[in-house]
Motif scaffolding. Structure first.
Motif, PDB file in Angstrom:
ATOM      1  N   TRP A  37      -8.778  12.913   7.743  1.00 40.42           N
ATOM      2  CA  TRP A  37      -8.039  12.876   6.775  1.00 40.42           C
ATOM      3  C   TRP A  37      -6.697  12.655   6.997  1.00 40.42           C
ATOM      4  O   TRP A  37      -5.882  11.870   6.331  1.00 40.42           O
ATOM      5  CB  TRP A  37      -8.031  14.087   5.915  1.00 40.42           C
ATOM      6  N   GLU A  38      -6.018  13.259   7.950  1.00 39.93           N
ATOM      7  CA  GLU A  38      -4.766  13.392   8.400  1.00 39.93           C
ATOM      8  C   GLU A  38      -4.241  11.979   8.806  1.00 39.93           C
ATOM      9  O   GLU A  38      -3.209  11.399   8.492  1.00 39.93           O
ATOM     10  CB  GLU A  38      -4.466  14.177   9.672  1.00 39.93           C
ATOM     11  N   THR A  39      -4.973  11.107   9.556  1.00 39.24           N
ATOM     12  CA  THR A  39      -4.689   9.796   9.872  1.00 39.24           C
ATOM     13  C   THR A  39      -4.696   8.902   8.665  1.00 39.24           C
ATOM     14  O   THR A  39      -3.843   7.983   8.608  1.00 39.24           O
ATOM     15  CB  THR A  39      -5.706   9.191  10.628  1.00 39.24           C
ATOM     16  N   ASN A  40      -5.232   9.263   7.568  1.00 39.00           N
ATOM     17  CA  ASN A  40      -5.287   8.606   6.388  1.00 39.00           C
ATOM     18  C   ASN A  40      -4.415   9.121   5.393  1.00 39.00           C
ATOM     19  O   ASN A  40      -4.198   8.563   4.182  1.00 39.00           O
ATOM     20  CB  ASN A  40      -6.696   8.641   5.752  1.00 39.00           C
ATOM     21  N   ARG A  41      -3.323   9.897   5.589  1.00 35.20           N
ATOM     22  CA  ARG A  41      -2.506  10.540   4.636  1.00 35.20           C
ATOM     23  C   ARG A  41      -1.333   9.602   4.418  1.00 35.20           C
ATOM     24  O   ARG A  41      -0.761   9.212   5.298  1.00 35.20           O
ATOM     25  CB  ARG A  41      -2.018  11.935   5.199  1.00 35.20           C
ATOM     26  N   GLU A  42      -1.207   9.282   2.968  1.00 37.11           N
ATOM     27  CA  GLU A  42      -0.356   8.483   2.671  1.00 37.11           C
ATOM     28  C   GLU A  42       1.205   9.063   3.212  1.00 37.11           C
ATOM     29  O   GLU A  42       1.477  10.212   2.744  1.00 37.11           O
ATOM     30  CB  GLU A  42      -0.233   8.327   1.077  1.00 37.11           C
ATOM     31  N   GLY A  43       1.890   8.171   3.526  1.00 38.11           N
ATOM     32  CA  GLY A  43       3.166   8.452   4.000  1.00 38.11           C
ATOM     33  C   GLY A  43       3.106   9.079   5.490  1.00 38.11           C
ATOM     34  O   GLY A  43       4.429   9.433   6.164  1.00 38.11           O
ATOM     35  N   ASN A  44       1.895   9.099   6.261  1.00 38.96           N
ATOM     36  CA  ASN A  44       2.062   9.419   7.808  1.00 38.96           C
ATOM     37  C   ASN A  44       2.093   8.072   8.365  1.00 38.96           C
ATOM     38  O   ASN A  44       1.122   7.395   8.527  1.00 38.96           O
ATOM     39  CB  ASN A  44       0.652   9.992   8.067  1.00 38.96           C
ATOM     40  N   CYS A  45       3.483   7.960   8.827  1.00 42.12           N
ATOM     41  CA  CYS A  45       3.524   6.653   9.498  1.00 42.12           C
ATOM     42  C   CYS A  45       3.236   6.392  11.009  1.00 42.12           C
ATOM     43  O   CYS A  45       3.199   5.579  11.595  1.00 42.12           O
ATOM     44  CB  CYS A  45       5.122   6.223   9.581  1.00 42.12           C
ATOM     45  N   ASN A  46       2.472   7.630  11.218  1.00 38.01           N
ATOM     46  CA  ASN A  46       1.739   7.374  12.489  1.00 38.01           C
ATOM     47  C   ASN A  46       0.384   7.225  12.317  1.00 38.01           C
ATOM     48  O   ASN A  46      -0.348   7.031  13.411  1.00 38.01           O
ATOM     49  CB  ASN A  46       1.974   8.751  13.504  1.00 38.01           C
ATOM     50  N   GLY A  47      -0.027   7.168  11.222  1.00 39.02           N
ATOM     51  CA  GLY A  47      -1.581   6.891  10.709  1.00 39.02           C
ATOM     52  C   GLY A  47      -1.436   5.759  10.065  1.00 39.02           C
ATOM     53  O   GLY A  47      -0.788   4.804  10.390  1.00 39.02           O
ATOM     54  N   LEU A  48      -2.176   5.824   9.087  1.00 36.36           N
ATOM     55  CA  LEU A  48      -2.750   4.570   8.000  1.00 36.36           C
ATOM     56  C   LEU A  48      -2.361   4.611   6.819  1.00 36.36           C
ATOM     57  O   LEU A  48      -2.529   5.605   6.229  1.00 36.36           O
ATOM     58  CB  LEU A  48      -4.065   4.028   8.159  1.00 36.36           C
ATOM     59  N   THR A  49      -1.611   3.776   6.060  1.00 36.48           N
ATOM     60  CA  THR A  49      -1.195   3.671   4.679  1.00 36.48           C
ATOM     61  C   THR A  49      -2.135   2.775   3.973  1.00 36.48           C
ATOM     62  O   THR A  49      -2.884   3.267   3.132  1.00 36.48           O
ATOM     63  CB  THR A  49       0.383   3.239   4.545  1.00 36.48           C
ATOM     64  N   THR A  50      -2.122   1.617   4.451  1.00 33.57           N
ATOM     65  CA  THR A  50      -3.100   0.550   3.681  1.00 33.57           C
ATOM     66  C   THR A  50      -3.313  -0.557   4.891  1.00 33.57           C
ATOM     67  O   THR A  50      -2.623  -0.970   5.336  1.00 33.57           O
ATOM     68  CB  THR A  50      -2.404  -0.208   2.448  1.00 33.57           C
ATOM     69  N   THR A  51      -4.754  -0.441   4.868  1.00 35.62           N
ATOM     70  CA  THR A  51      -5.420  -1.660   5.754  1.00 35.62           C
ATOM     71  C   THR A  51      -6.475  -2.470   4.911  1.00 35.62           C
ATOM     72  O   THR A  51      -7.184  -1.879   4.066  1.00 35.62           O
ATOM     73  CB  THR A  51      -5.882  -1.044   6.960  1.00 35.62           C
ATOM     74  N   TYR A  52      -6.749  -3.783   5.333  1.00 35.64           N
ATOM     75  CA  TYR A  52      -7.431  -4.605   4.721  1.00 35.64           C
ATOM     76  C   TYR A  52      -8.749  -4.918   5.683  1.00 35.64           C
ATOM     77  O   TYR A  52      -9.929  -4.423   5.604  1.00 35.64           O
ATOM     78  CB  TYR A  52      -6.758  -5.940   4.362  1.00 35.64           C
ATOM     79  N   ARG A  53      -8.792  -5.689   6.545  1.00 37.97           N
ATOM     80  CA  ARG A  53      -9.903  -5.973   7.476  1.00 37.97           C
ATOM     81  C   ARG A  53      -9.516  -5.563   8.802  1.00 37.97           C
ATOM     82  O   ARG A  53      -8.411  -5.537   9.393  1.00 37.97           O
ATOM     83  CB  ARG A  53     -10.060  -7.623   7.363  1.00 37.97           C
ATOM     84  N   VAL A  54     -10.574  -5.035   9.640  1.00 39.64           N
ATOM     85  CA  VAL A  54     -10.381  -4.471  10.872  1.00 39.64           C
ATOM     86  C   VAL A  54     -11.551  -5.133  11.438  1.00 39.64           C
ATOM     87  O   VAL A  54     -12.418  -5.981  11.196  1.00 39.64           O
ATOM     88  CB  VAL A  54     -11.016  -3.047  10.736  1.00 39.64           C
ATOM     89  N   ARG A  55     -11.481  -4.782  12.960  1.00 41.47           N
ATOM     90  CA  ARG A  55     -12.055  -5.681  14.000  1.00 41.47           C
ATOM     91  C   ARG A  55     -12.583  -4.780  15.143  1.00 41.47           C
ATOM     92  O   ARG A  55     -11.957  -3.998  15.511  1.00 41.47           O
ATOM     93  CB  ARG A  55     -11.528  -6.835  14.574  1.00 41.47           C
ATOM     94  N   VAL A  56     -13.900  -4.946  15.479  1.00 44.54           N
ATOM     95  CA  VAL A  56     -14.433  -3.994  16.670  1.00 44.54           C
ATOM     96  C   VAL A  56     -14.721  -5.170  17.587  1.00 44.54           C
ATOM     97  O   VAL A  56     -15.281  -6.316  17.539  1.00 44.54           O
ATOM     98  CB  VAL A  56     -15.803  -3.507  16.315  1.00 44.54           C
ATOM     99  N   ASP A  57     -14.073  -4.787  19.046  1.00 43.55           N
ATOM    100  CA  ASP A  57     -14.154  -5.470  19.998  1.00 43.55           C
ATOM    101  C   ASP A  57     -15.349  -5.335  20.991  1.00 43.55           C
ATOM    102  O   ASP A  57     -16.047  -4.336  20.670  1.00 43.55           O
ATOM    103  CB  ASP A  57     -13.004  -5.872  20.718  1.00 43.55           C
ATOM    104  N   GLU A  58     -15.559  -6.003  22.128  1.00 40.96           N
ATOM    105  CA  GLU A  58     -16.607  -5.693  22.851  1.00 40.96           C
ATOM    106  C   GLU A  58     -16.258  -4.614  23.958  1.00 40.96           C
ATOM    107  O   GLU A  58     -17.006  -4.110  25.011  1.00 40.96           O
ATOM    108  CB  GLU A  58     -16.790  -6.833  23.776  1.00 40.96           C
ATOM    109  N   CYS A  59     -15.025  -3.898  23.770  1.00 40.61           N
ATOM    110  CA  CYS A  59     -14.726  -2.864  24.680  1.00 40.61           C
ATOM    111  C   CYS A  59     -14.691  -1.559  23.811  1.00 40.61           C
ATOM    112  O   CYS A  59     -14.145  -0.279  24.204  1.00 40.61           O
ATOM    113  CB  CYS A  59     -13.313  -2.812  25.042  1.00 40.61           C
ATOM    114  N   ALA A 112      -3.170 -10.916   6.003  1.00 44.26           N
ATOM    115  CA  ALA A 112      -4.760 -11.130   5.543  1.00 44.26           C
ATOM    116  C   ALA A 112      -5.817 -10.892   6.355  1.00 44.26           C
ATOM    117  O   ALA A 112      -6.563 -10.087   5.936  1.00 44.26           O
ATOM    118  CB  ALA A 112      -4.757 -12.336   4.872  1.00 44.26           C
ATOM    119  N   ASN A 113      -5.684 -11.133   7.830  1.00 41.41           N
ATOM    120  CA  ASN A 113      -6.633 -10.753   8.523  1.00 41.41           C
ATOM    121  C   ASN A 113      -6.278 -10.824   9.939  1.00 41.41           C
ATOM    122  O   ASN A 113      -5.274 -11.099  10.089  1.00 41.41           O
ATOM    123  CB  ASN A 113      -7.683 -12.260   8.552  1.00 41.41           C
ATOM    124  N   ILE A 114      -7.278 -10.064  10.709  1.00 42.20           N
ATOM    125  CA  ILE A 114      -6.982 -10.228  12.261  1.00 42.20           C
ATOM    126  C   ILE A 114      -7.954 -10.613  12.911  1.00 42.20           C
ATOM    127  O   ILE A 114      -9.245 -10.576  12.380  1.00 42.20           O
ATOM    128  CB  ILE A 114      -6.578  -8.849  12.693  1.00 42.20           C
TER     129      ILE A 114
END
Length: 342
Positions: A37-59, A112-114
């Protein structure tokens, strides 16, 4: 399975979430904040405010670009800076945050994308991000911990393709620039990045070696224009077998192309279509032979009004081989070095 929820209004509790796939569900499952929850807390700039598309790599890393915004359109507020994050999926630890530089973005920036390219080692990693409304392409180099921005005419929308007709709604998104991006197979002799604006039918391509070298006087002519596809497209991907898949929002459908063939509408096909469930397919993934697609009825949400007594958000999964069987995308062999015919 990761599912993101952008904070287009106040009250979204978590922007990055997951659903366990080793559990049987009789109803729609609840979303669980990732990694907490803390990483997703609005206003926590060390965490996440709004994200759209994410990617998992081979590592086994999850790459997440945080726009730092709350709201959409005229209601947008920049709560936190644009930043790129990485998580170690083996232990769910937050392992990296990189804040983009002032000259990487502009006043219109909307990512829009990564896409993530891993080289010979996990340290040799580059992240590409499409700036849809700022008309740019951002590049991040993990080893150098540095970023830079490309600008090009191919990132802009086509003024003739700004008219959309989706879910019985006619509207104009004439400002929507570079949106979908996809990497060619990792084993190709020269890796390229495919891309297209949302307000366009045309596809473009550039060698990733050009992007890694930073902008210079010779960069412009290394970008190549391909032919048109059969409609507007949001996200796209390419499998290691050279099959490109792309969401066709005009058709409530998923399209395909085999890169052994010329890029044109004749060599493209629709492999999935649903005029109820696939209204605005917004993202697409390919994992272990299966295609995953999420649809969200976004134009209805933005231009009309969603009926929350109905199902508006869906995730579909289907076999790629079964879907392309008998189409122009089916192949018996694959030439990894065939990029030059583009």
């Amino acid at each position: 399975m990761f599912i993101t929820v952008p904070r287009w209004d106040r009250g979204v509790p978590s922007t990055l979430n997951y659903v366990p796939l080793d559990v049987a569900y009789s109803d729609s499952p609840k979303l669980i904040p990732y990694p907490n929850w803390e990483t997703n807390r609005e206003g926590n700039c060390n965490g996440l405010t709004t994200t759209y598309r994410v990617r998992v790599d081979e590592c086994d890393r999850l790459w997440v670009l945080d726009s730092g915004t709350v709201g959409i359109g005229n209601t947008t507020q920049q709560v936190c800076p644009y930043a790129l994050h990485a998580f170690n999926l083996k232990n769910d630890r937050h392992i990296m945050r990189y804040q983009f530089k002032d000259d990487d973005i502009n006043g219109n920036t909307f990512i829009a994308n990564i896409a993530v390219e891993v080289g010979e080692t996990c340290d040799d990693t580059w992240v590409y991000a499409s700036d849809e409304l700022g008309y740019g392409l951002l590049v991040y180099d993990l080893k150098e911990n540095d970023s830079w921005r490309f600008e090009h005419g191919f990132f802009h929308p086509d003024p003739l393709k700004g008219d959309f007709n989706i879910a019985g709604l006619n509207f104009q998104w004439e400002a929507e620039g570079i949106f979908g991006i996809a990497l060619s197979p990792r084993y190709a002799s020269e890796r390229v990045l495919f891309f297209h604006p949302l307000a366009s039918f045309r596809e473009f391509v550039v060698p990733t070696s050009v992007l890694k070298a930073k902008p210079n006087k010779d960069s412009y002519h290394k970008f190549i224009a391909l032919d048109e596809r059969i409609g507007h497209s949001t996200s796209e991907l390419m499998t290691d077998d050279g099959i490109m898949l792309f969401n066709l929002v005009d058709h409530n459908a998923i399209g395909c192309w085999n890169w052994n063939e010329p890029y044109d509408a004749v060599h493209q096909a629709i492999i999935a279509k649903d005029d109820v469930g696939l209204v605005f397919p917004s993202d697409i993934r390919y994992v272990n032979g299966h295609v995953w697609v999420i649809s969200d009825r976004m134009p209805v949400h933005l231009i009309s009004k969603l009926d929350f007594n109905d199902v508006n958000f869906r995730v579909y999964v289907f076999s790629l081989q079964e879907a392309i069987a008998g189409t122009v995308c089916e192949h018996n062999k694959f030439n990894l070095n065939n990029v030059l015919h583009l």
